[in-house]
Motif scaffolding. Structure first.
Motif, mmCIF file in Angstrom:
data_model
loop_
_atom_site.group_PDB
_atom_site.id
_atom_site.type_symbol
_atom_site.label_atom_id
_atom_site.label_comp_id
_atom_site.label_asym_id
_atom_site.label_seq_id
_atom_site.Cartn_x
_atom_site.Cartn_y
_atom_site.Cartn_z
ATOM 1 N N TYR A 250 8.957 -10.944 -0.627
ATOM 2 C CA TYR A 250 8.244 -11.793 0.330
ATOM 3 C C TYR A 250 8.153 -13.212 -0.232
ATOM 4 O O TYR A 250 7.714 -13.409 -1.370
ATOM 5 C CB TYR A 250 6.852 -11.233 0.616
ATOM 6 C CG TYR A 250 6.883 -10.133 1.648
ATOM 7 C CD1 TYR A 250 6.620 -10.411 2.995
ATOM 8 C CD2 TYR A 250 7.210 -8.835 1.303
ATOM 9 C CE1 TYR A 250 6.671 -9.420 3.957
ATOM 10 C CE2 TYR A 250 7.271 -7.822 2.257
ATOM 11 C CZ TYR A 250 7.003 -8.124 3.577
ATOM 12 O OH TYR A 250 7.062 -7.137 4.533
ATOM 13 N N PHE A 297 2.196 -5.514 0.778
ATOM 14 C CA PHE A 297 2.954 -6.356 1.692
ATOM 15 C C PHE A 297 3.983 -5.546 2.475
ATOM 16 O O PHE A 297 4.211 -5.787 3.658
ATOM 17 C CB PHE A 297 3.649 -7.484 0.916
ATOM 18 C CG PHE A 297 2.789 -8.696 0.720
ATOM 19 C CD1 PHE A 297 3.027 -9.849 1.443
ATOM 20 C CD2 PHE A 297 1.737 -8.684 -0.178
ATOM 21 C CE1 PHE A 297 2.230 -10.978 1.273
ATOM 22 C CE2 PHE A 297 0.937 -9.799 -0.346
ATOM 23 C CZ PHE A 297 1.178 -10.943 0.369
ATOM 24 N N LEU A 300 1.851 -3.086 5.066
ATOM 25 C CA LEU A 300 0.825 -3.626 5.944
ATOM 26 C C LEU A 300 1.290 -3.626 7.397
ATOM 27 O O LEU A 300 2.388 -4.091 7.720
ATOM 28 C CB LEU A 300 0.472 -5.051 5.506
ATOM 29 C CG LEU A 300 -0.753 -5.686 6.156
ATOM 30 C CD1 LEU A 300 -2.024 -4.946 5.769
ATOM 31 C CD2 LEU A 300 -0.850 -7.163 5.746
ATOM 32 N N GLN A 357 -10.214 -14.330 0.897
ATOM 33 C CA GLN A 357 -8.814 -14.287 1.302
ATOM 34 C C GLN A 357 -8.587 -13.093 2.229
ATOM 35 O O GLN A 357 -9.113 -12.008 1.979
ATOM 36 C CB GLN A 357 -7.910 -14.173 0.081
ATOM 37 C CG GLN A 357 -8.123 -15.278 -0.937
ATOM 38 C CD GLN A 357 -7.414 -15.005 -2.255
ATOM 39 O OE1 GLN A 357 -6.854 -13.932 -2.469
ATOM 40 N NE2 GLN A 357 -7.441 -15.984 -3.157
ATOM 41 N N THR A 358 -7.810 -13.301 3.294
ATOM 42 C CA THR A 358 -7.447 -12.197 4.168
ATOM 43 C C THR A 358 -5.928 -12.121 4.299
ATOM 44 O O THR A 358 -5.223 -13.134 4.156
ATOM 45 C CB THR A 358 -8.057 -12.326 5.576
ATOM 46 O OG1 THR A 358 -7.359 -13.337 6.316
ATOM 47 C CG2 THR A 358 -9.538 -12.662 5.520
ATOM 48 N N LEU A 359 -5.454 -10.913 4.563
ATOM 49 C CA LEU A 359 -4.034 -10.670 4.798
ATOM 50 C C LEU A 359 -3.881 -9.874 6.086
ATOM 51 O O LEU A 359 -4.565 -8.856 6.279
ATOM 52 C CB LEU A 359 -3.418 -9.875 3.642
ATOM 53 C CG LEU A 359 -3.063 -10.625 2.365
ATOM 54 C CD1 LEU A 359 -2.662 -9.630 1.292
ATOM 55 C CD2 LEU A 359 -1.911 -11.582 2.612
ATOM 56 N N ARG A 360 -2.970 -10.301 6.947
ATOM 57 C CA ARG A 360 -2.643 -9.546 8.155
ATOM 58 C C ARG A 360 -1.190 -9.813 8.516
ATOM 59 O O ARG A 360 -0.622 -10.859 8.146
ATOM 60 C CB ARG A 360 -3.550 -9.941 9.324
ATOM 61 C CG ARG A 360 -3.480 -11.389 9.717
ATOM 62 C CD ARG A 360 -4.179 -11.680 11.031
ATOM 63 N NE ARG A 360 -3.530 -11.008 12.157
ATOM 64 C CZ ARG A 360 -3.798 -11.273 13.430
ATOM 65 N NH1 ARG A 360 -4.715 -12.182 13.738
ATOM 66 N NH2 ARG A 360 -3.178 -10.645 14.394
ATOM 67 N N ARG A 361 -0.585 -8.862 9.222
ATOM 68 C CA ARG A 361 0.801 -9.042 9.650
ATOM 69 C C ARG A 361 0.836 -9.461 11.120
ATOM 70 O O ARG A 361 0.159 -8.867 11.961
ATOM 71 C CB ARG A 361 1.603 -7.749 9.467
ATOM 72 C CG ARG A 361 3.106 -7.959 9.690
ATOM 73 C CD ARG A 361 3.888 -6.671 9.580
ATOM 74 N NE ARG A 361 3.878 -6.085 8.265
ATOM 75 C CZ ARG A 361 4.653 -6.466 7.250
ATOM 76 N NH1 ARG A 361 5.499 -7.477 7.406
ATOM 77 N NH2 ARG A 361 4.578 -5.857 6.073
ATOM 78 N N VAL A 368 3.576 -12.204 7.185
ATOM 79 C CA VAL A 368 2.263 -11.851 6.652
ATOM 80 C C VAL A 368 1.460 -13.129 6.443
ATOM 81 O O VAL A 368 1.849 -14.002 5.672
ATOM 82 C CB VAL A 368 2.380 -11.064 5.338
ATOM 83 C CG1 VAL A 368 0.995 -10.801 4.747
ATOM 84 C CG2 VAL A 368 3.103 -9.736 5.576
ATOM 85 N N PHE A 370 -1.678 -15.268 5.214
ATOM 86 C CA PHE A 370 -2.628 -15.300 4.103
ATOM 87 C C PHE A 370 -3.619 -16.420 4.391
ATOM 88 O O PHE A 370 -3.228 -17.590 4.465
ATOM 89 C CB PHE A 370 -1.846 -15.561 2.824
ATOM 90 C CG PHE A 370 -2.615 -15.439 1.547
ATOM 91 C CD1 PHE A 370 -3.542 -14.438 1.343
ATOM 92 C CD2 PHE A 370 -2.381 -16.336 0.516
ATOM 93 C CE1 PHE A 370 -4.235 -14.330 0.147
ATOM 94 C CE2 PHE A 370 -3.062 -16.239 -0.689
ATOM 95 C CZ PHE A 370 -3.994 -15.234 -0.869
ATOM 96 N N THR A 371 -4.900 -16.091 4.622
ATOM 97 C CA THR A 371 -5.916 -17.120 4.821
ATOM 98 C C THR A 371 -6.747 -17.251 3.552
ATOM 99 O O THR A 371 -7.048 -16.258 2.897
ATOM 100 C CB THR A 371 -6.838 -16.796 6.013
ATOM 101 O OG1 THR A 371 -7.694 -15.700 5.675
ATOM 102 C CG2 THR A 371 -6.037 -16.442 7.248
#
Length: 445
Positions: A250, A297, A300, A357-361, A368, A370-371
């Motif tokens: 990634y 990753f 997700l 921090q947040t992760l979402r697809r 993906v 990344f905030t």
């Protein structure tokens, strides 16, 4: 009837196991009892047999109770709660089939206002004596994706100023990540007016910021500016998108990193996930983090969202770039780092910097997101909170040498720890009940 019989068989099996275990634990007692029995004659034989039987039975019951307690402990969730990410269907690296998942429209944030809603008091540190390097993941509901509060005006102003001064150095989108960046912009356009209706209003072409008077048109092509830059103007978070390539890695191919404090997008842009972390000397990344992060990753799903927290200290008051670690445009080799920071600055220059921090697809593109939401407070302010100075001092003392170097401990520890110890002693002296902390301030709050 079958259930009753099954319970009976289970109970009988437990008793049998208990008797066997008790026999093992009571072997020495049995030998002693029989030796005493043979010496004492027939007069005490009945009493001795009864005593021996009670001994074995008691041990069996104790074994059963212990085993049941162990089962109870085993099912208790760990803290923090890590999400259970299922193994996804096999797919070719670098290929993503668009998902039909639609992000749920959130309920309005309760009583939110740009004047009165305070930042959530995240305090993501634990007592020592050991500091564990983990991802520390938690499951997050989609409605809690973006957090805004009454620090929004400062973040908005700092972002606008820095984008004006340094836009091309802070925001970039590679061509292959452009669809994902536009998808992120679309997601925010739907989410923000629903979650924060007193701040944002949906329009036919995008949305309006009711506080600042800005209007965002996400329909016009070409877009008026980089879509990642448009996204960053809408929220307090910094944003990045990782794209999977055919090698299975990634890569950071889109981002608007305006308020990072200690790192620069230009140093990381285009890097694969592992190199981003190893180039930044993240402690124990290879040993403890790399495998889990790669699996996260890869697996997700759009239906899932996870988050984590970290914390640092800063010895200047600049939210955007911590100038104490060196000028933002300096060569990274030897000119940016904690070795350049002034040592032993007064406590009034110490700031507590925490990231959510947040992760979402993204369902269409598969990118993906990344905030990175920063919470920035004076150490003096944080240390006034009950239980915090003692726990924070213990956490700092628990850092290993690698973590200490990474967080710059040598430059501020003496001043910081002396201050935190004093505040902790003041709290204890006024009668703060330390035994109640778990009920009052559960981790990571």
């Amino acid at each position: 009837m079958d259930k009753v019989l099954a319970r009976g068989f289970n109970w009988a099996e437990e008793i049998s196991d208990g008797v066997k275990e008790a026999g093992n634990h009571c072997a020495s007692a049995t030998k002693i009892s029989w030796k005493w029995l043979s010496l004492s004659g027939n007069s005490n034989q009945g009493a001795s047999v009864l005593l021996l039987a009670l001994l074995v039975l008691g041990a069996a019951v104790a074994f059963i109770i212990r085993r049941r307690k162990r089962k109870d402990y085993a099912i208790r969730p760990s803290t923090p709660t890590a999400p259970r990410l299922e193994k996804g269907q096999p797919r070719e690296f670098g290929k993503w089939t668009p998902s039909d998942f639609c992000t749920p429209i959130p309920e309005p944030y309760p009583d939110w206002s740009v004047e009165n809603t305070k930042p959530l008091p995240y305090r993501p540190f634990r007592y020592g004596p050991k500091y564990n390097v983990t991802m520390g993941l938690r499951t997050i509901k989609h409605e809690d994706w973006i957090e805004l509060d009454n620090h929004f005006p400062r973040f908005h102003a700092d972002k606008a100023r820095r984008i004006e001064e340094r836009g091309s150095k802070l925001c970039a989108t590679a061509p292959e990540a452009y669809p994902a960046a536009v998808e992120l912009l679309e997601e925010l356009t739907e989410y923000l007016p629903a979650r924060y209706p007193s701040l944002y209003r949906r329009t036919a072409v995008g949305l309006d910021n009711l506080w600042s008077g800005e209007s965002f048109n996400i329909v016009t092509r070409p877009l008026p500016e980089d879509p990642m830059q448009m996204c960053a103007r809408l929220v307090q978070d910094d944003l990045a998108i990782m794209i999977e390539r055919p090698d299975g890695q990634y890569y950071l191919l889109a981002g608007c990193i305006v308020l990072p404090g200690f790192w620069r997008l230009g140093d990381k842009f285009g890097m694969p996930l592992s190199e981003i972390h190893t180039s930044g000397d993240v402690p124990q990344y290879k040993e403890k983090l790399e495998r889990g992060m790669m699996n996260l990753f890869r697996r997700l799903k759009p239906e899932e969202m996870v988050g984590r927290h970290n914390y640092f200290f800063q010895v200047d008051d600049d939210l955007g770039w911590s100038w104490s670690v060196g000028p933002e445009d300096s060569d990274v080799n030897g000119h940016v780092g904690w070795n350049t920071a002034e040592k032993g600055r007064a406590i009034d220059h110490h700031y507590f910097r925490s990231e959510r921090q947040t992760l979402r697809r993204l369902p269409k593109s598969g990118g993906v997101v990344f905030t990175i939401r920063t919470y920035f407070h004076k150490v003096r302010e944080v240390a006034e909170e009950d239980y915090v100075p003692g726990r924070l001092a213990s956490a700092v003392r628990s850092w290993g040498d690698d973590v200490s170097r990474y967080k710059g401990k040598e430059r501020y520890a003496d001043v910081l720890l002396e201050f935190l110890d004093e505040k902790h002693e003041e709290q204890v002296a006024r009668g703060l009940d330390l035994s109640r902390e778990n009920g009052v301030r559960a981790y990571p709050y």
